[in-house]
Write an enzyme that holds these catalytic residues in place. Structure first.
Site, PDB file in Angstrom:
ATOM      1  CE  LYS A 200      -1.714   1.575   4.064  1.00 31.72           C
ATOM      2  NZ  LYS A 200      -1.484   2.964   4.454  1.00 31.72           N
ATOM      3  CG  ASN A 201       2.270   2.751   3.551  1.00 28.79           C
ATOM      4  OD1 ASN A 201       1.122   3.063   3.268  1.00 28.79           O
ATOM      5  ND2 ASN A 201       2.679   2.581   4.802  1.00 28.79           N
TER       6      ASN A 201
ATOM      7  NE  ARG B 275       0.111  12.557   7.732  1.00 32.07           N
ATOM      8  CZ  ARG B 275       0.268  13.789   8.145  1.00 32.07           C
ATOM      9  NH1 ARG B 275      -0.731  14.457   8.646  1.00 32.07           N
ATOM     10  NH2 ARG B 275       1.440  14.372   8.077  1.00 32.07           N
TER      11      ARG B 275
ATOM     12  CB  CYS C 184      -4.696  11.109  11.793  1.00 33.23           C
ATOM     13  SG  CYS C 184      -3.093  10.400  12.018  1.00 33.23           S
TER      14      CYS C 184
ATOM     15  NE  ARG D  90       0.752  10.474  10.360  1.00 34.10           N
ATOM     16  CZ  ARG D  90       0.241   9.543   9.552  1.00 34.10           C
ATOM     17  NH1 ARG D  90      -0.969   9.113   9.742  1.00 34.10           N
ATOM     18  NH2 ARG D  90       0.956   9.050   8.562  1.00 34.10           N
TER      19      ARG D  90
ATOM     20  CB  VAL E  46      14.044   9.840   9.390  1.00 36.55           C
ATOM     21  CG1 VAL E  46      13.651   8.914   8.252  1.00 36.55           C
ATOM     22  CG2 VAL E  46      15.549   9.831   9.601  1.00 36.55           C
ATOM     23  CB  SER E  47       9.626  12.976   7.290  1.00 32.26           C
ATOM     24  OG  SER E  47       8.412  12.976   6.562  1.00 32.26           O
TER      25      SER E  47
ATOM     26  CG  ASP F 118       3.393   1.504   9.464  1.00 27.17           C
ATOM     27  OD1 ASP F 118       3.005   2.356  10.279  1.00 27.17           O
ATOM     28  OD2 ASP F 118       3.608   1.772   8.260  1.00 27.17           O
TER      29      ASP F 118
ATOM     30  NE  ARG G  81      -7.117   4.151   5.877  1.00 30.36           N
ATOM     31  CZ  ARG G  81      -6.164   4.446   6.773  1.00 30.36           C
ATOM     32  NH1 ARG G  81      -6.430   4.379   8.046  1.00 30.36           N
ATOM     33  NH2 ARG G  81      -4.983   4.843   6.397  1.00 30.36           N
TER      34      ARG G  81
HETATM   35  C1  EPZ Z   1       4.426   7.028   6.435  1.00 31.98           C
HETATM   36  O1  EPZ Z   1       3.679   8.087   6.990  1.00 31.98           O
HETATM   37  C2  EPZ Z   1       3.490   5.856   6.306  1.00 31.98           C
HETATM   38  N1  EPZ Z   1       2.381   6.224   5.424  1.00 31.98           N
HETATM   39  C3  EPZ Z   1       2.982   5.448   7.688  1.00 31.98           C
HETATM   40  O2  EPZ Z   1       2.169   4.298   7.536  1.00 31.98           O
HETATM   41  C4  EPZ Z   1       4.177   5.094   8.553  1.00 31.98           C
HETATM   42  O3  EPZ Z   1       3.714   4.818   9.865  1.00 31.98           O
HETATM   43  C5  EPZ Z   1       5.148   6.270   8.609  1.00 31.98           C
HETATM   44  O4  EPZ Z   1       5.525   6.651   7.258  1.00 31.98           O
HETATM   45  C6  EPZ Z   1       6.422   5.950   9.371  1.00 31.98           C
HETATM   46  O5  EPZ Z   1       7.045   4.840   8.818  1.00 31.98           O
HETATM   47  C7  EPZ Z   1       2.484   6.007   4.113  1.00 31.98           C
HETATM   48  O6  EPZ Z   1       3.507   5.594   3.591  1.00 31.98           O
HETATM   49  C8  EPZ Z   1       1.281   6.306   3.284  1.00 31.98           C
HETATM   50  P1  EPZ Z   1       6.580  10.298   8.490  1.00 31.98           P
HETATM   51  P2  EPZ Z   1       4.280   9.567   7.016  1.00 31.98           P
HETATM   52  O7  EPZ Z   1       6.530  11.572   7.733  1.00 31.98           O
HETATM   53  O8  EPZ Z   1       5.100   9.759   5.788  1.00 31.98           O
HETATM   54  C9  EPZ Z   1       7.001  13.577  11.904  1.00 31.98           C
HETATM   55  C10 EPZ Z   1       0.209   3.007   7.852  1.00 31.98           C
HETATM   56  O9  EPZ Z   1      -0.331   2.478   8.843  1.00 31.98           O
HETATM   57  N2  EPZ Z   1       6.869  14.578  10.838  1.00 31.98           N
HETATM   58  O10 EPZ Z   1       7.736   9.386   8.233  1.00 31.98           O
HETATM   59  O11 EPZ Z   1       3.155  10.485   7.256  1.00 31.98           O
HETATM   60  C11 EPZ Z   1       5.714  12.781  12.115  1.00 31.98           C
HETATM   61  O12 EPZ Z   1       4.799  13.479  12.924  1.00 31.98           O
HETATM   62  C12 EPZ Z   1       0.777   4.402   7.934  1.00 31.98           C
HETATM   63  O13 EPZ Z   1       0.308   2.450   6.748  1.00 31.98           O
HETATM   64  C13 EPZ Z   1       7.096  15.896  11.144  1.00 31.98           C
HETATM   65  O14 EPZ Z   1       7.404  16.255  12.295  1.00 31.98           O
HETATM   66  O15 EPZ Z   1       5.224   9.500   8.278  1.00 31.98           O
HETATM   67  C14 EPZ Z   1       6.242  11.517  12.748  1.00 31.98           C
HETATM   68  O16 EPZ Z   1       6.458  11.732  14.097  1.00 31.98           O
HETATM   69  C15 EPZ Z   1       0.433   5.124   9.160  1.00 31.98           C
HETATM   70  N3  EPZ Z   1       6.961  16.832  10.159  1.00 31.98           N
HETATM   71  C16 EPZ Z   1       7.603  11.323  12.045  1.00 31.98           C
HETATM   72  O17 EPZ Z   1       7.943  12.610  11.502  1.00 31.98           O
HETATM   73  C17 EPZ Z   1       6.632  16.488   8.869  1.00 31.98           C
HETATM   74  O18 EPZ Z   1       6.531  17.385   8.009  1.00 31.98           O
HETATM   75  C18 EPZ Z   1       7.608  10.315  10.915  1.00 31.98           C
HETATM   76  O19 EPZ Z   1       6.513  10.602  10.039  1.00 31.98           O
HETATM   77  C19 EPZ Z   1       6.424  15.139   8.569  1.00 31.98           C
HETATM   78  C20 EPZ Z   1       6.547  14.191   9.579  1.00 31.98           C
END
Ligand code: EPZ
Length: 430
Positions: A22-23, A102, A126, A131, A172-173, A316, A408
């Protein structure tokens, strides 16, 4: 609303085919906005999130068809999507759509890179935490976009195009790396992304972009170098296997006991999770077609782990591991370091008799002799599936409400589990 009912206590034995990730599928679909040509994606999982994103992308003018669509999709092959964004007719992604998923916020980077402008609703909070999107915006600003927030919308403008830059992520995001990678592919000059996420789904998108004509070095590492091009082309790409689905069924097999082959699974996508699973006492072996997970009558050993960006233990899979540890032979400690509020499954696991204490970002799980079936409900995808795992381990009947969360992200979950002997069924709302 549909529910899932599980009669626990049955071992799992058989074969489960792993679906496309999915991701990876979601950002790959979004990457189709970068080219006027046709992007064909194979092995796309049939999931509610994927179908919703297709609707969202259509709003921007994307032409979207599915190959050989049948009423009953082939059980062992994902679908083939053809996505063509010849003309972007609308660069606004409205609140009504972005608030429902999202990841649709990630259209921002491709739209501003290709069209010089985009207006995308802020996704909001969420169930798993606040996030924010500051890192996405920081990256686009470094690439030369002007960013304003107006009425709950991010408005990004780059009338003369984006230009290459050095972007160092303070954290890392995954999403911000996708945004920056896609945007930089069409920027003028070289971009260097430091401290980029290394999740395999980023690598999959990068490989697809390279086939589309992007110049990217360092795929799979935390430093990505992108030499921007003026135009990307269409291509054909196969979505990589879903490592979270793989880990979920691996944990389910360990939880219920038995012997399950996960066909199509790749060990390299989730080494940390398999190491954890081996520590609990399950046996994991490679097969010609994937990975086999086996647990005989031995007790589960407790574990101490924290979630980390890839290649660490994935957030996850945190809820699924916790479900498994509820019946371990001792006390486990799980620390969640990625999201601040990803423990919504704890109170539901407690309904089944689990003994879990929460202190800040750390859960302490004292293994109990038995779980007992109950009515439960969850507020996010991975939390919901952790309840399925707990239901498989529990004595008696467990009913999981709000099944739409599972739909989902898990393709044909009941069929995959019942094919291995689980007593699980969907109760369709009348
Ligand atoms: C991705 O979400 C995945 N979603 C998530 O999977 C997964 O849990 C997450 O990465 C971490 O591995 C998809 O791929 C669609 P992040 P993402 O940006 O990209 C902070 C599932 O169940 N952050 O890596 O939204 C954030 O709050 C989902 O399939 C900022 O501070 O996650 C978090 O604490 C849920 N500022 C951390 O970084 C930003 O601008 C990591 O988030 C962006 C993120």
């Amino acid at each position: 609303m549909d529910r899932i009912s599980i009669a626990g206590g049955r071992a799992l034995n058989g074969v489960i085919q792993i679906s496309g990730a999915k991701n990876a599928a979601l950002p790959l679909m979004i990457a189709s906005l970068l080219t006027p040509d046709r992007l064909t994606l194979k092995n796309v999982p049939n999931l509610a999130d994927v179908n919703l994103l297709a609707r969202i992308l259509r709003n921007h003018g994307l032409d979207f068809t599915i190959d050989g669509k049948r009423a009953e999709p082939s059980p062992h092959m994902g679908e083939t999507f053809h996505l063509t964004a010849r003309d972007i007719v609308d660069t606004t992604a409205p609140y009504e759509l972005v608030s429902r998923m999202r990841a649709s916020f990630w259209v921002l980077g491709p739209l501003v890179a290709r069209c010089g402008q985009a207006r995308v609703s802020m996704p909001g909070g969420c169930a798993i935490g606040t996030r924010p999107v500051d890192l996405h915006l920081m990256a686009l600003k470094e690439l030369g976009a002007e960013i304003d927030i107006d009425g709950g919308y991010v408005v990004a403008r780059a009338p003369n195009g984006l230009r290459g830059a050095r972007v160092e992520f303070p954290k890392v995001s995954v999403g911000a790396t996708h945004t920056a990678l896609m945007a930089a592919s069409l920027a003028k000059g070289e971009t260097v992304l430091e401290n980029a996420a290394r999740e395999p789904e980023i690598g999959d998108v990068a490989e697809c972009l390279v086939k589309m004509g992007a110049r990217i070095d360092g795929i799979g590492t935390s430093t990505l170098r992108i030499d921007g091009v003026s135009r990307l082309e269409g291509t054909v790409h196969t979505v990589l296997p879903d490592r979270i689905e793989t880990g979920t069924y691996a944990f389910a097999a360990a939880a219920a006991g038995g012997d399950v082959e996960l066909q199509g699974a790749r060990r390299t996508l989730l080494e940390a999770a398999f190491e954890a699973l081996e520590q609990t006492g399950a046996a994991i072996t490679d097969t010609d077609k994937g990975i086999r997970v086996k647990r005989d009558g031995r007790a589960l050993e407790p574990i101490r782990i924290e979630t980390r960006p890839f290649p660490g233990f994935p957030t996850d899979l945190q809820a699924q591991l916790m479900a498994l540890m509820t019946k371990a032979n001792g006390t486990s400690v799980i620390r969640e370091t990625i999201f601040e509020n990803r423990f919504m499954h704890v109170q539901e696991l407690a309904r089944l008799g689990a003994d879990i204490q929460l202190h800040g970002d750390t859960a302490t799980i004292k293994g109990v002799k038995a779980l007992r079936g109950a009515q439960v409900m969850a507020t996010d995808l991975r939390a919901s599936v952790s309840l399925v795992i707990a239901g498989l381990m529990a004595e008696g009947q467990t009913t999981i409400n709000r099944v739409y969360h599972l739909d989902r992200g898990f393709e044909r979950l009941e069929q995959k589990l019942s094919g291995c002997g689980a007593q699980i069924e969907r109760i369709v709302a009348g």
